[in-house]
Design a protein around this motif. Structure first.
Motif, mmCIF file in Angstrom:
data_model
loop_
_atom_site.group_PDB
_atom_site.id
_atom_site.type_symbol
_atom_site.label_atom_id
_atom_site.label_comp_id
_atom_site.label_asym_id
_atom_site.label_seq_id
_atom_site.Cartn_x
_atom_site.Cartn_y
_atom_site.Cartn_z
ATOM 1 N N SER A 395 0.819 -1.230 0.000
ATOM 2 C CA SER A 395 0.000 0.000 0.000
ATOM 3 C C SER A 395 0.845 1.269 0.000
ATOM 4 C CB SER A 395 -0.951 0.016 1.207
ATOM 5 O OG SER A 395 -1.885 -1.040 1.133
ATOM 6 N N VAL A 413 -8.792 9.113 7.072
ATOM 7 C CA VAL A 413 -9.774 8.033 7.139
ATOM 8 C C VAL A 413 -11.066 8.495 6.479
ATOM 9 C CG1 VAL A 413 -11.068 6.475 8.648
ATOM 10 C CG2 VAL A 413 -8.785 7.240 9.321
ATOM 11 N N THR A 441 -7.400 5.621 4.040
ATOM 12 C CA THR A 441 -7.789 4.318 4.559
ATOM 13 C C THR A 441 -9.207 4.429 5.088
ATOM 14 O OG1 THR A 441 -7.189 2.509 6.069
ATOM 15 C CG2 THR A 441 -6.908 4.757 6.893
ATOM 16 N N GLN A 445 -10.521 -0.663 3.805
ATOM 17 C CA GLN A 445 -9.103 -1.019 3.808
ATOM 18 C C GLN A 445 -8.829 -2.131 4.820
ATOM 19 O OE1 GLN A 445 -6.549 0.490 2.075
ATOM 20 N NE2 GLN A 445 -4.697 -0.150 3.142
ATOM 21 N N ILE A 446 -9.506 -2.107 5.958
ATOM 22 C CA ILE A 446 -9.231 -3.079 7.011
ATOM 23 C C ILE A 446 -10.173 -4.278 6.936
ATOM 24 C CG2 ILE A 446 -8.307 -1.331 8.552
ATOM 25 C CD1 ILE A 446 -10.942 -1.262 10.011
ATOM 26 N N ARG A 449 -10.356 -4.931 1.331
ATOM 27 C CA ARG A 449 -9.995 -4.151 0.147
ATOM 28 C C ARG A 449 -10.575 -4.734 -1.131
ATOM 29 N NH1 ARG A 449 -3.688 -2.850 1.397
ATOM 30 N NH2 ARG A 449 -3.777 -4.790 2.551
ATOM 31 N N VAL A 476 -9.528 2.944 13.389
ATOM 32 C CA VAL A 476 -9.307 2.478 12.015
ATOM 33 C C VAL A 476 -7.837 2.640 11.630
ATOM 34 C CG1 VAL A 476 -9.788 2.982 9.581
ATOM 35 C CG2 VAL A 476 -11.669 2.835 11.215
ATOM 36 N N MET A 477 -7.238 3.767 12.007
ATOM 37 C CA MET A 477 -5.823 3.970 11.674
ATOM 38 C C MET A 477 -4.939 2.925 12.346
ATOM 39 S SD MET A 477 -5.225 8.108 11.453
ATOM 40 C CE MET A 477 -6.251 8.610 12.842
ATOM 41 N N THR A 480 -5.372 -0.292 10.473
ATOM 42 C CA THR A 480 -4.852 -0.233 9.102
ATOM 43 C C THR A 480 -3.452 -0.812 9.027
ATOM 44 O OG1 THR A 480 -6.201 1.696 8.514
ATOM 45 C CG2 THR A 480 -4.209 1.316 7.224
#
Length: 491
Positions: A395, A413, A441, A445-446, A449, A476-477, A480
């Motif tokens: 990525s 995000v 992201t 993304q998590i 994808r 989320v970050m 990721t």
């Protein structure tokens, strides 16, 4: 979460063939509770004892014992050992919240006891408690998720409602694996056919039974016949008010659980509030967060983190530029027109991962599209260069989007930034994903994808739009990083 279609009949059949559900810990493995308690005690006690011994603290064993009890006590008071919480994914932020409470408790204890170990050493000794607890949560969550995928650790549900409503609930639950419920029977209310294949355990008439216990007895018999743990009611015109109340009385008197489906989907529980108005149970749904301090914090975090990232990653950018230029002819950066918030177009930056004339070749490959919606995806796209495959796998090709974040076109995000030709085919529902800035992201993304279907991608984006919060962005970050290392769905 990733959505996986599972045939209703297969799941229900496996659940019916399983052994009677375990009470106390519900449908979960018995080792979850001792594992969680042991991890908390050891994760807090052992590091504190070692650090305090090295610091020549007078009573290191007492301090270790106190830290272990304090951490497990915080978890107990926060109901982390409850059967409903064990094995469930809470993310990292709730654990950090608990850990900060622990620090506050021990800070008070430090003042009371006069303990004088250096503050940084004491704080460092508590860090393993946080990490060990998170690791334990991940372990039990993976085990529980695998068990639920195999229908081995489930809560057996009996659905009661009008045929159309019941079918909707059954279909929604059967198409997902991010919950513990498996429908083992249905009690339709009134006439109407059912196509789900779930066994009809009983059928209630259109009107309340002549005898007060008529409906209740039918539901209780269905619960007993199918060994249901929970009765899930989909209320409607034929099942509401006094009729529903009598069924609830009967279930509760029998020690059984009742849940009512309000008709809402993809609404975070954080937005729900129960109220009482004149004896009526009312469910208030808070509007999505669109302004205020949280949006300000998001904007500040986006710009600051992206700016710092560009400075710190400048040597990495230089190395990538050289690798791309040496790997194939053409520019190192690729600019593409995307659609941002409120339908405003912008130019998105990426590292070039394909041959220079990739856009012109796209039409020739249209028949090889592996995505079932508006996006174009190929697992082995011949246009991707050798260096490009590595960049996509990690990525790292998306790092130049930090420029877009600094410029305010994107966020760290958010939903995936769509192409103009995709947006031109959007319906009213899909257009809602454009009410926020697209992100580098996001939940897509998590959650897999490129392995996600189009419907799954849209559903995740809408879930983000409707339930966004600053803390969810931070979560989320954090997740990721794992998704990038795993590389699943990146091609």
């Amino acid at each position: 979460m990733r959505h996986v279609h599972i045939p209703v009949q297969r799941v229900a059949r496996r659940a019916l063939e399983s052994a009677a559900p375990v009470r106390g810990l519900g449908d979960k493995a018995r080792w979850y509770l001792p594992a969680a308690v042991t991890a908390d005690l050891i994760g807090a006690g052992v590091p504190v004892g070692l650090v305090f011994e090295a610091a020549q603290q007078v009573r290191p064993l007492y301090c270790a014992f106190g830290a272990a009890l304090a951490w497990s006590g915080v978890q107990l008071l926060r109901r982390r050992y409850a059967a409903r919480a064990l094995g469930e994914s809470r993310g990292v932020l709730p654990v950090v919240h608990d850990w900060l409470i622990l620090i506050g408790v021990l800070a008070v204890a430090r003042v009371v006891t006069g303990e004088d170990t250096p503050r940084l050493s004491a704080l460092g000794a508590l860090l393993p408690a946080l990490l060990v607890t998170i690791a334990c949560h991940k372990l039990t969550y993976r085990h529980l998720s695998a068990a639920r995928r195999e229908a081995q650790a489930v809560s057996r549900v009996l659905v009661v409602g009008e045929p159309d409503s019941a079918e909707s609930v059954i279909g929604h639950l059967a198409a997902r694996t991010d919950h513990p419920y498996v429908v083992v029977g249905v009690v339709p209310v009134g006439p109407g056919g059912l196509d789900s294949g779930v066994l009809v355990a009983a059928r209630l008439g259109s009107a309340m039974a002549q005898t007060p216990t008529g409906d209740s007895a039918a539901v209780l018999d269905a619960v007993a016949a199918h060994r249901a743990d929970l009765v899930l009611v989909a209320p409607g015109a034929r099942l509401a008010g006094e009729r529903l109340r009598r069924i609830a009385w009967a279930l509760h008197d029998a020690g059984l659980e009742l849940a009512v489906f309000p008709g809402l989907v993809e609404v975070s529980v954080k937005r729900l509030e129960t109220l009482s108005a004149g004896g009526l149970a009312v469910l208030r749904v808070a509007p999505p967060v669109s302004r205020g301090i949280q949006t300000l914090l998001k904007s500040v975090l986006d710009r600051a983190a992206a700016g710092i990232g560009l400075v710190l990653l400048s040597p990495v950018f230089l190395a990538m530029v050289l690798a791309i230029r040496l790997g194939s002819s053409g520019p190192a950066f690729y600019r593409q027109r995307r659609i941002g918030r409120d339908g405003v177009p912008f130019v998105m930056w990426k590292f070039r991962t394909m041959v220079v004339d990739a856009d012109a070749l796209k039409a020739e490959l249209s028949g090889s599209n592996e995505n079932d919606g508006l996006m174009f995806k190929m697992r082995r796209d011949p246009r991707v260069t050798r260096v490009g495959r590595l960049l996509r796998r990690t990525s790292m090709d998306e790092l130049p989007q930090l420029i877009n974040v600094v410029a305010g076109d994107m966020s760290l995000v958010g939903p995936r930034p769509p192409l103009p030709e995709e947006v031109a085919k959007y319906d009213e529902v899909e257009l809602r994903r454009l009410t926020v800035r697209p992100g580098m992201t996001g939940l897509w993304q998590i959650s897999g994808r490129s392995d996600l279907s189009w419907d799954e991608t849209i559903q995740l984006d809408l879930q983000y739009v409707d339930n966004w919060s600053f803390t969810s962005d931070v979560d989320v970050m954090g997740r990721t990083l794992r998704a990038v290392v795993d590389g699943r769905g990146a091609y």
